[in-house]
Design a protein around this motif. Structure first.
Motif, short mmCIF file in Angstrom:
data_model
loop_
_atom_site.label_atom_id
_atom_site.label_comp_id
_atom_site.label_asym_id
_atom_site.label_seq_id
_atom_site.Cartn_x
_atom_site.Cartn_y
_atom_site.Cartn_z
N ARG A 57 -23.36 -18.46 141.56
CA ARG A 57 -22.82 -19.07 141.97
C ARG A 57 -22.83 -20.62 143.18
O ARG A 57 -21.37 -21.65 142.57
N HIS A 60 -25.59 -14.35 145.03
CA HIS A 60 -24.42 -15.82 145.01
C HIS A 60 -25.62 -17.24 144.72
O HIS A 60 -24.25 -18.22 145.20
N MET A 74 -26.01 -12.24 138.03
CA MET A 74 -24.93 -11.64 137.65
C MET A 74 -24.52 -11.41 136.66
O MET A 74 -24.85 -11.64 135.40
N GLY A 75 -23.06 -11.29 136.76
CA GLY A 75 -22.48 -11.16 135.54
C GLY A 75 -21.27 -10.45 135.16
O GLY A 75 -20.52 -10.25 133.77
N LYS A 76 -21.31 -9.84 136.10
CA LYS A 76 -20.16 -8.37 136.63
C LYS A 76 -20.58 -7.52 135.11
O LYS A 76 -21.51 -6.90 135.08
N GLU A 129 -26.67 -7.16 136.04
CA GLU A 129 -26.17 -6.15 137.51
C GLU A 129 -25.17 -5.81 137.02
O GLU A 129 -25.42 -4.27 137.15
N VAL A 146 -15.84 -19.48 135.04
CA VAL A 146 -16.12 -18.61 135.75
C VAL A 146 -18.22 -18.31 135.18
O VAL A 146 -18.19 -18.57 134.25
N ILE A 147 -18.86 -17.89 136.17
CA ILE A 147 -20.45 -18.44 135.52
C ILE A 147 -20.75 -17.29 134.52
O ILE A 147 -21.40 -17.83 133.63
N ASP A 148 -20.09 -16.12 134.27
CA ASP A 148 -20.09 -15.27 133.71
C ASP A 148 -20.06 -15.52 132.55
O ASP A 148 -20.22 -14.77 131.30
N MET A 187 -9.65 -13.29 145.92
CA MET A 187 -8.73 -12.46 145.16
C MET A 187 -7.72 -11.06 145.46
O MET A 187 -7.69 -10.44 146.56
O1 F6P Z 1 -17.04 -13.11 138.83
C1 F6P Z 1 -18.32 -14.17 138.87
C2 F6P Z 1 -19.06 -13.00 139.52
O2 F6P Z 1 -20.01 -14.04 140.20
C3 F6P Z 1 -20.12 -12.14 139.29
O3 F6P Z 1 -21.23 -12.25 138.38
C4 F6P Z 1 -20.13 -11.15 140.17
O4 F6P Z 1 -20.54 -9.80 139.03
C5 F6P Z 1 -18.47 -11.32 141.02
O5 F6P Z 1 -18.30 -12.07 141.38
C6 F6P Z 1 -19.24 -10.99 142.60
O6 F6P Z 1 -17.92 -11.56 143.36
P1 F6P Z 1 -18.23 -11.05 144.95
O7 F6P Z 1 -18.88 -12.37 145.34
O8 F6P Z 1 -16.85 -10.77 145.25
O9 F6P Z 1 -19.11 -9.75 144.51
#
Ligand code: F6P
Length: 319
Positions: free
Chosen positions: A252, A249, A169-171, A222, A125-127, A72
């Motif tokens: 992912r 994770h 997950m899902g942001k 989440e 993206v998994i979301d 990122m």
């Molecule tokens: O966008 C993918 C994702 O796995 C989200 O579901 C999650 O909120 C975020 O990334 C977690 O990111 P990190 O691994 O940087 O905490």
């Protein structure tokens, strides 16, 4: 157009490697020079690149994660960062860029396009939360991973007659949670798009008990409330003793599903087709089983991502 760059950005998603493979091999098929950019957009700023050959992407179609690494980068969100990235690409003689990633990655690709650098975005993206995109690479695999865990947890929850909370997950979105809750037969699905209070959850659990159901599965996205806070609240407010599993994770990782491999292969090849035909500033996706592209602007002008009908159905089926 001779040299095409490819990078992966944001959270990795199963199938990113299959997409890299399709991009590289399709580019080579058309006689283009293919360049892998390491560590996402940061690699553009650091000029961290490698030449990709057909063999560079051998034996990766089945691998989760991304061989190009992901990162990122904060610098790339500024005008100065984007201008530097474009200058570096010009210096490295990269004529166009394919960006594989989620919402933020597509936004950055849009910004580079607005600065007149040819870009095409591949949603991964998994979301599955990119507006206007029906299915992103990685969603199907993550969904199946979550369902596998729900099934396992259901076995033990039913044996001990306990309430189980599973944090998904899902942001800030609840698509993965909704789909997995529906497919996993969860009694409660909590997503940020549909606020529900603890009373509603408790009522549903009690209703189940009324028909001799002695355990319950709650899926919590989440972005709604932390699984931990919900566990404490259920105990404090209703005396319900529950067990929490935060999938984190695990969602992912893993080998991409067949569906994600096919999706990634088709989108990777189509992204190259667009560039070859001088079509830039676009996001690719599959609709009605055909690859299509939309301008970045069109994608981001789309609204709500949650299918209300599906949400209502999940409620109806978990009486
Ligand atoms: O966008 C993918 C994702 O796995 C989200 O579901 C999650 O909120 C975020 O990334 C977690 O990111 P990190 O691994 O940087 O905490």
């Amino acid at each position: 157009m001779n040299r095409i760059g490819v990078l992966t950005s944001g959270g990795d998603a199963p199938g990113m490697n299959a997409a890299i493979r399709a991009v590289v091999r399709s580019g080579l098929y058309y006689g283009k020079e293919m360049i892998g950019v390491k560590y996402g957009f940061q690699g553009l700023l650091d000029k961290n690149i490698e030449k990709m050959r057909a063999g560079s992407v051998g034996s990766i179609i089945q691998r989760g994660g991304t061989i190009l690494q992901s990162y990122m980068s904060e610098d790339i969100s500024t005008d100065a960062g984007q201008e530097k990235a474009i200058d570096n690409m010009k210096e490295l003689e990269i004529d166009a860029l394919i960006v594989i990633g989620g919402r933020e990655a597509m936004k950055t690709a849009e910004s580079l396009s607005e600065k007149n650098f040819p870009c095409v975005g591949i949603p991964a993206v998994i979301d599955n939360n990119i507006p206007g995109v029906e299915e992103s690479i990685g969603f199907d695999t993550a969904l199946n991973t979550v369902i596998d865990y729900i099934d396992r947890i259901r076995d033990t929850a039913s044996s001990h007659e306990k309430t189980s909370i599973i944090e998904v997950m899902g942001k800030d979105t609840g698509i993965l949670a909704l789909w997995s809750g529906l497919a996993g037969g969860a009694e409660n699905i909590l997503i940020p798009e549909k606020k529900e209070d603890v009373e509603g959850i408790v009522e549903r659990i009690k209703r189940g008990e009324g028909r001799e159901k002695r355990y319950s599965i709650i899926i919590v996205a989440e972005g709604t409330v932390s699984g931990n806070d919900l566990t404490v609240k259920l105990k404090q407010d209703a005396g319900i003793d529950s067990r929490l599993t935060v999938l984190g994770h695990t969602q992912r990782g893993g080998a991409p599903s067949a569906r994600d491999r096919v999706l990634a292969s088709r989108l990777g090849a189509y992204a190259i087709d667009l560039l070859i035909n001088h079509k830039f500033g676009k996001v690719v996706q599959i609709r009605n089983n055909k690859p299509v592209s939309m301008n970045f602007k069109e994608i981001f002008s789309q609204a709500s991502l949650i299918d209300d009908e599906m949400y209502d159905l999940s409620e109806r089926l978990s009486l």
